[in-house]
Design a protein around this motif. Structure first.
Motif, PDB file in Angstrom:
ATOM      1  N   TYR A 196     105.575  22.989  81.403  1.00 26.55           N
ATOM      2  CA  TYR A 196     106.884  22.740  80.429  1.00 26.55           C
ATOM      3  C   TYR A 196     107.573  21.831  81.174  1.00 26.55           C
ATOM      4  O   TYR A 196     106.826  20.741  81.517  1.00 26.55           O
ATOM      5  N   GLY A 197     108.638  21.752  80.316  1.00 26.04           N
ATOM      6  CA  GLY A 197     109.947  20.431  80.438  1.00 26.04           C
ATOM      7  C   GLY A 197     109.972  20.162  81.429  1.00 26.04           C
ATOM      8  O   GLY A 197     111.509  20.864  81.420  1.00 26.04           O
ATOM      9  N   ILE A 198     110.360  19.245  82.124  1.00 18.30           N
ATOM     10  CA  ILE A 198     111.681  19.238  83.290  1.00 18.30           C
ATOM     11  C   ILE A 198     112.466  19.479  82.560  1.00 18.30           C
ATOM     12  O   ILE A 198     113.317  19.768  83.759  1.00 18.30           O
ATOM     13  N   SER A 199     113.409  18.650  81.456  1.00 18.07           N
ATOM     14  CA  SER A 199     114.374  18.769  80.884  1.00 18.07           C
ATOM     15  C   SER A 199     114.695  19.808  80.045  1.00 18.07           C
ATOM     16  O   SER A 199     115.996  19.328  80.117  1.00 18.07           O
ATOM     17  N   SER A 200     114.588  20.511  79.916  1.00 26.49           N
ATOM     18  CA  SER A 200     113.663  21.381  79.164  1.00 26.49           C
ATOM     19  C   SER A 200     115.053  22.615  79.313  1.00 26.49           C
ATOM     20  O   SER A 200     114.719  22.982  80.342  1.00 26.49           O
ATOM     21  N   GLY A 257     101.078  21.428  99.099  1.00 30.45           N
ATOM     22  CA  GLY A 257     101.547  22.578  99.599  1.00 30.45           C
ATOM     23  C   GLY A 257     102.822  22.849  99.755  1.00 30.45           C
ATOM     24  O   GLY A 257     103.091  24.124 100.042  1.00 30.45           O
ATOM     25  N   LEU A 258     103.743  22.289  99.598  1.00 28.52           N
ATOM     26  CA  LEU A 258     105.082  22.810  99.994  1.00 28.52           C
ATOM     27  C   LEU A 258     105.716  23.285  98.785  1.00 28.52           C
ATOM     28  O   LEU A 258     105.251  23.300  97.829  1.00 28.52           O
ATOM     29  N   ASP A 259     106.939  23.213  98.934  1.00 25.52           N
ATOM     30  CA  ASP A 259     108.422  24.640  98.004  1.00 25.52           C
ATOM     31  C   ASP A 259     108.347  23.248  96.909  1.00 25.52           C
ATOM     32  O   ASP A 259     108.960  23.228  96.788  1.00 25.52           O
ATOM     33  N   ALA A 260     107.699  23.649  96.342  1.00 27.01           N
ATOM     34  CA  ALA A 260     107.918  22.612  94.488  1.00 27.01           C
ATOM     35  C   ALA A 260     108.400  23.345  93.328  1.00 27.01           C
ATOM     36  O   ALA A 260     109.087  22.897  92.706  1.00 27.01           O
ATOM     37  N   ILE A 261     108.170  25.393  94.211  1.00 28.50           N
ATOM     38  CA  ILE A 261     109.460  25.889  93.158  1.00 28.50           C
ATOM     39  C   ILE A 261     110.362  25.730  93.401  1.00 28.50           C
ATOM     40  O   ILE A 261     111.749  25.497  92.426  1.00 28.50           O
ATOM     41  N   SER A 262     111.145  25.788  94.342  1.00 31.27           N
ATOM     42  CA  SER A 262     112.589  25.582  94.678  1.00 31.27           C
ATOM     43  C   SER A 262     113.102  24.032  94.461  1.00 31.27           C
ATOM     44  O   SER A 262     114.265  23.483  93.431  1.00 31.27           O
ATOM     45  N   PHE A 263     111.715  22.867  94.388  1.00 27.29           N
ATOM     46  CA  PHE A 263     112.161  21.633  94.428  1.00 27.29           C
ATOM     47  C   PHE A 263     112.569  21.845  92.820  1.00 27.29           C
ATOM     48  O   PHE A 263     113.583  21.068  91.817  1.00 27.29           O
ATOM     49  N   SER A 264     111.862  22.267  92.063  1.00 26.65           N
ATOM     50  CA  SER A 264     111.202  22.161  90.152  1.00 26.65           C
ATOM     51  C   SER A 264     112.977  22.843  89.742  1.00 26.65           C
ATOM     52  O   SER A 264     113.878  22.018  89.449  1.00 26.65           O
ATOM     53  N   PHE A 265     112.917  23.801  90.298  1.00 24.50           N
ATOM     54  CA  PHE A 265     114.302  24.304  90.085  1.00 24.50           C
ATOM     55  C   PHE A 265     115.604  23.886  90.150  1.00 24.50           C
ATOM     56  O   PHE A 265     116.935  23.791  89.650  1.00 24.50           O
ATOM     57  N   ALA A 266     115.678  23.258  91.110  1.00 25.45           N
ATOM     58  CA  ALA A 266     117.067  22.600  91.506  1.00 25.45           C
ATOM     59  C   ALA A 266     117.339  21.361  90.738  1.00 25.45           C
ATOM     60  O   ALA A 266     118.100  20.567  90.207  1.00 25.45           O
ATOM     61  N   VAL A 267     116.601  20.562  90.744  1.00 24.76           N
ATOM     62  CA  VAL A 267     116.198  19.255  89.320  1.00 24.76           C
ATOM     63  C   VAL A 267     116.594  20.301  88.194  1.00 24.76           C
ATOM     64  O   VAL A 267     117.178  19.615  87.634  1.00 24.76           O
ATOM     65  N   GLN A 268     115.973  20.837  87.726  1.00 27.22           N
ATOM     66  CA  GLN A 268     116.645  21.524  86.009  1.00 27.22           C
ATOM     67  C   GLN A 268     117.907  22.007  86.259  1.00 27.22           C
ATOM     68  O   GLN A 268     118.959  20.829  85.310  1.00 27.22           O
ATOM     69  N   ARG A 269     118.454  22.608  87.494  1.00 29.93           N
ATOM     70  CA  ARG A 269     119.789  22.634  87.369  1.00 29.93           C
ATOM     71  C   ARG A 269     120.761  21.739  87.702  1.00 29.93           C
ATOM     72  O   ARG A 269     122.093  21.765  87.584  1.00 29.93           O
ATOM     73  N   ALA A 270     120.262  20.369  88.513  1.00 29.14           N
ATOM     74  CA  ALA A 270     120.741  19.230  88.795  1.00 29.14           C
ATOM     75  C   ALA A 270     121.107  18.368  87.080  1.00 29.14           C
ATOM     76  O   ALA A 270     122.752  18.063  86.846  1.00 29.14           O
ATOM     77  N   LEU A 271     120.322  18.610  86.643  1.00 25.54           N
ATOM     78  CA  LEU A 271     120.632  17.821  85.499  1.00 25.54           C
ATOM     79  C   LEU A 271     121.713  19.368  84.412  1.00 25.54           C
ATOM     80  O   LEU A 271     122.363  18.522  83.556  1.00 25.54           O
TER      81      LEU A 271
END
Length: 211
Positions: free
Chosen positions: A12-16, A105-119
């Protein structure tokens, strides 16, 4: 690790915006079916026909906006049709931070979604390192915030480039694309088929165990 456990790879594109729409549902489907999740952020795959939105004909750009509005309302997810910081100045720091946090091994899933939501919903600049560190700290802890860097270590950059090379090899041409084994599912509107494929795989495994 159980080698029989399926893994859902998410290219996925982080900005998609479409990846944003599908992010939480994809993870929920994987977890419901006892599948692992591997986030594989990439940039646009021009080698397989990917075209940046701003380079598409006006008619396609207008339809893109109409579809965003429809899916936003259908899913009940917040989304600004014209976010302040889109198109992004760069997506590499955000995407590579996902890779680094996941690798640790950290919570990349929550981080990634929060980045998408932030944009898409909060008008925040995800090309800004301090913004990314704030998001990482809030979603995955102080250690994760320390993994936001530009440039990243060589192994993280190599994985970033490796994700794109693997996507090209598999035939991915747009994002998000969900991959199970050798089967590709392009678009968040195909997540129902991902769910069906995972359930079918579980049925086959159960039959083998009881045979």
């Amino acid at each position: 690790m159980d080698e029989r456990r399926p893994e859902l790879q998410i290219f996925y594109g982080i900005s998609s915006p479409w990846a944003y729409f599908g992010a939480q549902r994809a993870v929920a489907i994987a977890r419901e079916n006892d599948a692992g999740v591997r986030l594989r952020p990439i940039r646009i795959i021009e080698a397989n026909g990917g075209i940046p939105l701003r380079k598409r004909p006006d008619a396609r750009q207008l339809y893109h906006e109409a579809e965003l509005r429809r899916w936003r309302d259908h899913l009940g997810m917040p989304l600004n049709l014209k976010p302040k910081f889109y198109p992004c100045r760069t997506i590499e720091p955000a995407a590579q931070a996902v890779i680094a946090i996941q690798k640790a091994g950290l919570d990349a899933i929550s981080f990634s979604f929060a980045v998408q939501r932030a944009l898409w919903a909060e008008d925040r600049d995800i090309a800004d390192l301090s913004t990314l560190r704030d998001i990482a700290r809030a979603t995955a802890g102080e250690t994760a915030a320390g993994l936001v860097a530009d440039p990243q270590p060589d192994d993280i950059v190599a994985e970033w480039h490796g994700n794109l090379a693997e996507a090209e090899r598999l035939g991915v041409f747009g994002t998000p694309t969900y991959v199970l084994g050798k089967e590709l599912f392009w678009g968040q509107d195909r997540l129902e088929f991902v769910d069906r494929a995972l359930k079918a795989g579980k049925t086959i495994e159960m039959r083998k165990e009881t045979a």
